[in-house]
Scaffold this active site. Sequence first.
Site, PDB file in Angstrom:
ATOM      1  N   ASP A  44      41.881  85.153   4.862  1.00 35.56           N
ATOM      2  CA  ASP A  44      41.103  84.694   6.019  1.00 35.56           C
ATOM      3  C   ASP A  44      41.917  83.712   6.850  1.00 35.56           C
ATOM      4  O   ASP A  44      42.245  82.620   6.390  1.00 35.56           O
ATOM      5  CB  ASP A  44      39.820  84.006   5.540  1.00 35.56           C
ATOM      6  CG  ASP A  44      38.793  85.013   5.080  1.00 35.56           C
ATOM      7  OD1 ASP A  44      38.463  85.920   5.866  1.00 35.56           O
ATOM      8  OD2 ASP A  44      38.332  84.897   3.932  1.00 35.56           O
ATOM      9  N   ASP A 185      31.562  91.148   4.811  1.00 37.74           N
ATOM     10  CA  ASP A 185      32.249  89.892   4.531  1.00 37.74           C
ATOM     11  C   ASP A 185      31.289  88.724   4.723  1.00 37.74           C
ATOM     12  O   ASP A 185      30.838  88.463   5.833  1.00 37.74           O
ATOM     13  CB  ASP A 185      33.442  89.784   5.501  1.00 37.74           C
ATOM     14  CG  ASP A 185      34.342  88.607   5.192  1.00 37.74           C
ATOM     15  OD1 ASP A 185      34.065  87.857   4.244  1.00 37.74           O
ATOM     16  OD2 ASP A 185      35.341  88.446   5.925  1.00 37.74           O
TER      17      ASP A 185
HETATM   18  C1  DX5 Z   1      34.299  83.694   6.268  1.00 37.46           C
HETATM   19  C2  DX5 Z   1      35.382  84.601   5.759  1.00 37.46           C
HETATM   20  C3  DX5 Z   1      35.061  85.200   4.456  1.00 37.46           C
HETATM   21  C4  DX5 Z   1      34.828  84.213   3.339  1.00 37.46           C
HETATM   22  C5  DX5 Z   1      33.708  84.750   2.514  1.00 37.46           C
HETATM   23  O1  DX5 Z   1      34.506  83.393   7.573  1.00 37.46           O
HETATM   24  O2  DX5 Z   1      35.670  85.649   6.678  1.00 37.46           O
HETATM   25  O3  DX5 Z   1      36.019  86.167   4.066  1.00 37.46           O
HETATM   26  O4  DX5 Z   1      35.938  84.003   2.522  1.00 37.46           O
HETATM   27  O5  DX5 Z   1      33.333  83.794   1.604  1.00 37.46           O
HETATM   28  P1  DX5 Z   1      32.074  83.979   0.661  1.00 37.46           P
HETATM   29  O6  DX5 Z   1      32.315  85.234  -0.130  1.00 37.46           O
HETATM   30  O7  DX5 Z   1      32.110  82.750  -0.177  1.00 37.46           O
HETATM   31  O8  DX5 Z   1      30.866  84.065   1.527  1.00 37.46           O
HETATM   32 ZN    ZN Z   2      37.067  87.344   5.869  1.00 38.20          ZN
END
Ligand code: DX5
Ligand code: ZN
Length: 233
Positions: A44, A185
């Site tokens: 990310d 995501d």
């Molecule tokens: C958020 C990112 C995600 C994040 C998801 O902006 O794009 O990829 O890492 O995190 P979780 O799985 O904890 O919601």
């Molecule tokens: Zn992401």
Amino acid sequence: MNGMLGLKGNKACILAPSILSADPLAVGDSIRSLGGEGDWIHVDVADGHFVPNLTFGPMMVSTLRRAFPDAFIDVHLMVTPAEDFIGMFTNAGPNIITVQVEAARHIHRTLQAIRDAGIIPGVGINPGTPVCMLEPVFHLAGLVLVMTVNPGFGGQKFLPEVLPKIKCLVRKRAVQSLDFLIECDGGVNSGTAGVLVKAGCDVLVAGSAVYDSDDPARAAREIRQNAELEWRV
Ligand code: DX5
Ligand code: ZN
């Protein structure tokens, strides 16, 4: 793009643990702690402008590529203007680069540039953005990323109102004979994996549910098992 659905094979889903929730001092060890339970490495990239967080640059991607030469590296750019960042990330050696449709001045040109560099282009949409924004570029995308939280941070709660967008993408993909993968995501865990796969999600990104666990390999396995339960129904 041809062959994208083939990447999923005969599995309920591709699991892409996000290193945003890994130990920043030991990202490589965190990835190894999965013991092969993750399929892709999700990176990310947040710029402090498009989203209120600042994370990794291209050096992280090239370092991962050197450490894990055979890994499938899935870069998620949450940066604006997206086109200004493409060259530095294509040179870092990822497999996919996804840009948010809201963050590009010229989304068509941007996806084409990623493709011209020999990398699979992905396009993402925020929870507040409709699927129709993607229609003109469906044919250029190897992956459509549906944000199931507002982007920027790990550990947020899954937004169920996004589910109809996944179903809509599945329908449009079939009607238009397209081949993109659908990636979800945000807020993915063993409780939400089933409903996402049932709606038609192919790739599950999971950050905190995997890397905040005492046993990341077990957490990844549980997500996959719950996805499988719904997938076979
Ligand atoms: C958020 C990112 C995600 C994040 C998801 O902006 O794009 O990829 O890492 O995190 P979780 O799985 O904890 O919601
Ligand atoms: Zn992401």
